[in-house]
Design an enzyme around this catalytic site. Sequence first.
Site, PDB file in Angstrom:
ATOM      1  N   THR A  73      -4.125 -10.147 -10.488  1.00 12.02           N
ATOM      2  CA  THR A  73      -3.084 -10.721  -9.628  1.00 12.02           C
ATOM      3  C   THR A  73      -2.648 -12.084 -10.161  1.00 12.02           C
ATOM      4  O   THR A  73      -1.444 -12.380 -10.249  1.00 12.02           O
ATOM      5  CB  THR A  73      -3.611 -10.854  -8.175  1.00 12.02           C
ATOM      6  OG1 THR A  73      -3.946  -9.549  -7.711  1.00 12.02           O
ATOM      7  CG2 THR A  73      -2.590 -11.498  -7.260  1.00 12.02           C
ATOM      8  N   GLN A 182      -3.810  -0.974 -15.168  1.00 14.34           N
ATOM      9  CA  GLN A 182      -4.292   0.416 -15.155  1.00 14.34           C
ATOM     10  C   GLN A 182      -4.131   1.086 -16.522  1.00 14.34           C
ATOM     11  O   GLN A 182      -4.598   2.202 -16.717  1.00 14.34           O
ATOM     12  CB  GLN A 182      -3.540   1.244 -14.100  1.00 14.34           C
ATOM     13  CG  GLN A 182      -3.765   0.796 -12.670  1.00 14.34           C
ATOM     14  CD  GLN A 182      -5.192   1.050 -12.149  1.00 14.34           C
ATOM     15  OE1 GLN A 182      -5.968   1.794 -12.740  1.00 14.34           O
ATOM     16  NE2 GLN A 182      -5.526   0.412 -11.047  1.00 14.34           N
ATOM     17  N   HIS A 204     -12.219  -5.746 -13.529  1.00 19.71           N
ATOM     18  CA  HIS A 204     -12.970  -4.795 -12.698  1.00 19.71           C
ATOM     19  C   HIS A 204     -12.446  -3.374 -12.756  1.00 19.71           C
ATOM     20  O   HIS A 204     -13.048  -2.464 -12.193  1.00 19.71           O
ATOM     21  CB  HIS A 204     -13.089  -5.302 -11.253  1.00 19.71           C
ATOM     22  CG  HIS A 204     -11.856  -5.261 -10.426  1.00 19.71           C
ATOM     23  ND1 HIS A 204     -11.694  -4.357  -9.401  1.00 19.71           N
ATOM     24  CD2 HIS A 204     -10.738  -6.004 -10.438  1.00 19.71           C
ATOM     25  CE1 HIS A 204     -10.526  -4.563  -8.827  1.00 19.71           C
ATOM     26  NE2 HIS A 204      -9.928  -5.566  -9.439  1.00 19.71           N
ATOM     27  N   THR A 240     -12.553 -25.522 -15.003  1.00 16.91           N
ATOM     28  CA  THR A 240     -13.664 -25.171 -15.896  1.00 16.91           C
ATOM     29  C   THR A 240     -13.713 -23.660 -16.099  1.00 16.91           C
ATOM     30  O   THR A 240     -13.671 -22.894 -15.135  1.00 16.91           O
ATOM     31  CB  THR A 240     -14.995 -25.684 -15.309  1.00 16.91           C
ATOM     32  OG1 THR A 240     -14.856 -27.098 -15.137  1.00 16.91           O
ATOM     33  CG2 THR A 240     -16.162 -25.395 -16.232  1.00 16.91           C
ATOM     34  N   CYS A 328      -2.873   1.350   4.870  1.00 12.25           N
ATOM     35  CA  CYS A 328      -3.354   1.561   6.232  1.00 12.25           C
ATOM     36  C   CYS A 328      -3.452   0.200   6.914  1.00 12.25           C
ATOM     37  O   CYS A 328      -4.246  -0.636   6.512  1.00 12.25           O
ATOM     38  CB  CYS A 328      -4.723   2.204   6.140  1.00 12.25           C
ATOM     39  SG  CYS A 328      -5.247   2.906   7.662  1.00 12.25           S
TER      40      CYS A 328
HETATM   41  N1  PLP Z   1      -1.832  -4.491 -11.048  1.00 13.45           N
HETATM   42  C1  PLP Z   1      -2.231  -3.233 -10.888  1.00 13.45           C
HETATM   43  C2  PLP Z   1      -1.424  -2.131 -11.476  1.00 13.45           C
HETATM   44  C3  PLP Z   1      -3.395  -2.947 -10.167  1.00 13.45           C
HETATM   45  O1  PLP Z   1      -3.784  -1.670 -10.005  1.00 13.45           O
HETATM   46  C4  PLP Z   1      -4.132  -4.025  -9.621  1.00 13.45           C
HETATM   47  C5  PLP Z   1      -5.314  -3.770  -8.786  1.00 13.45           C
HETATM   48  O2  PLP Z   1      -5.424  -2.760  -8.122  1.00 13.45           O
HETATM   49  C6  PLP Z   1      -3.686  -5.329  -9.848  1.00 13.45           C
HETATM   50  C7  PLP Z   1      -2.524  -5.529 -10.559  1.00 13.45           C
HETATM   51  C8  PLP Z   1      -4.412  -6.514  -9.308  1.00 13.45           C
HETATM   52  O3  PLP Z   1      -5.604  -6.748 -10.031  1.00 13.45           O
HETATM   53  P1  PLP Z   1      -6.781  -7.610  -9.385  1.00 13.45           P
HETATM   54  O4  PLP Z   1      -7.455  -6.727  -8.388  1.00 13.45           O
HETATM   55  O5  PLP Z   1      -7.683  -7.953 -10.532  1.00 13.45           O
HETATM   56  O6  PLP Z   1      -6.162  -8.803  -8.773  1.00 13.45           O
END
Ligand code: PLP
Length: 386
Positions: A73, A182, A204, A240, A328
């Site tokens: 994000t 993705q 993650h 940092t 949801c």
């Molecule tokens: N962009 C896409 C296509 C995602 O699938 C996600 C998370 O689901 C994100 C951005 C956001 O990543 P993060 O969870 O590391 O903020």
Amino acid sequence: MPEPVYFDHAATTPVREEVFAAMQPFFGPRFGNPSSMHRWGREARTALDEARERLGRCLGASPDEIVFTSCGTEADNMALIGVWRARRGEGSRNAAVSTPIEHKAVLGALHEIAKEGGEERLLMVDSAGRVDASSFDALVRDDTAVCSVMWVNNELGTLQDVQTMAERARSRGVVFHTDAVQAFGKVDIDARRTPFDLLSISGHKIGAPKGIGALFIRRGTPMEPLLFGGSQDRGRRPGTENVAMAVGLARAAELAVAERDEECRRLQALRDRLESTILARVPDAVIHGREAARAPHISNISVPGTESESMLIALDLRGVACSAGSACQSGSITPSHVLEAIGVSTDVAKAAIRFSLGALSTEAGVDRVAEVFPMLAEKARRLATA
Ligand code: PLP
């Protein structure tokens, strides 16, 4: 009950043992601050520099083109808002262009740009989520500062033709960003071959912990920082550095790239098996985005006449973890903005279930889902019509 099965890898993935092992020393004796001059600091600096270099290599990038962020994000926000703010004084380049099927991390950044006076434009997509080429040509032009198109959609798996769009954007002087959160580990990504200017990834989703991401910023890309403070990362992202997480992300990225081809073949076979078995049992099931080229790990399926929220609960009770293709909110299901944008009717969108495959997926797990899901869907339909 049999062992639960995890079909939600697009939401998050388990941390890989190799990644955990690579990170561990930085939670122990190698705790230094990379800005410190002494041996602890130098040791941390070396580890950070190496992580940057190794991640860069996975993307065809130089180390100085990598900025570690706290998540995907943040990388998306930095790309759009950072570039738009840096270019706002440049003649009439005021527009920020993206697609209606982006993750909220991009759409939210776009709204922020609009609040600051930018013009927000959305490209048209077809019924499988592919960007319409004529819409791209019409909206990405010499009044555009930045354009962002995700490489792989997180709800549908749809792949975009990033190569062509990045080339066209460049020829019009538009900075091009792609959200590859993705896509990384599923698509062959090389910054030397594809002229994107910025690219986001998130740890993650590829076997590193939550809370680490990275933004590739091609040399020379105009960019204002979103954070202010120290001179870390040459002022692009003060604060940092999270050395342990950077090391973990680099290790996860290397593993994902090394295993990509074989893992993609494995996941595609599993996904095809899942979809064909479900279709054989529920012939009117709708697989969203199936007409498009898709990444192999995502399958989004609606059984008309069911509702994703109750299906998710029923699946969970049977040990199947997946997610709704719809948001949801306080008990009421609002259809996903992605399904809405590709023209899926509200009823069908409200039935969407996203299965996403990854390291924990096996043939036995797929067969479980392919048995349980049709059975629960039929039951839900019988109840709805009783
Ligand atoms: N962009 C896409 C296509 C995602 O699938 C996600 C998370 O689901 C994100 C951005 C956001 O990543 P993060 O969870 O590391 O903020």
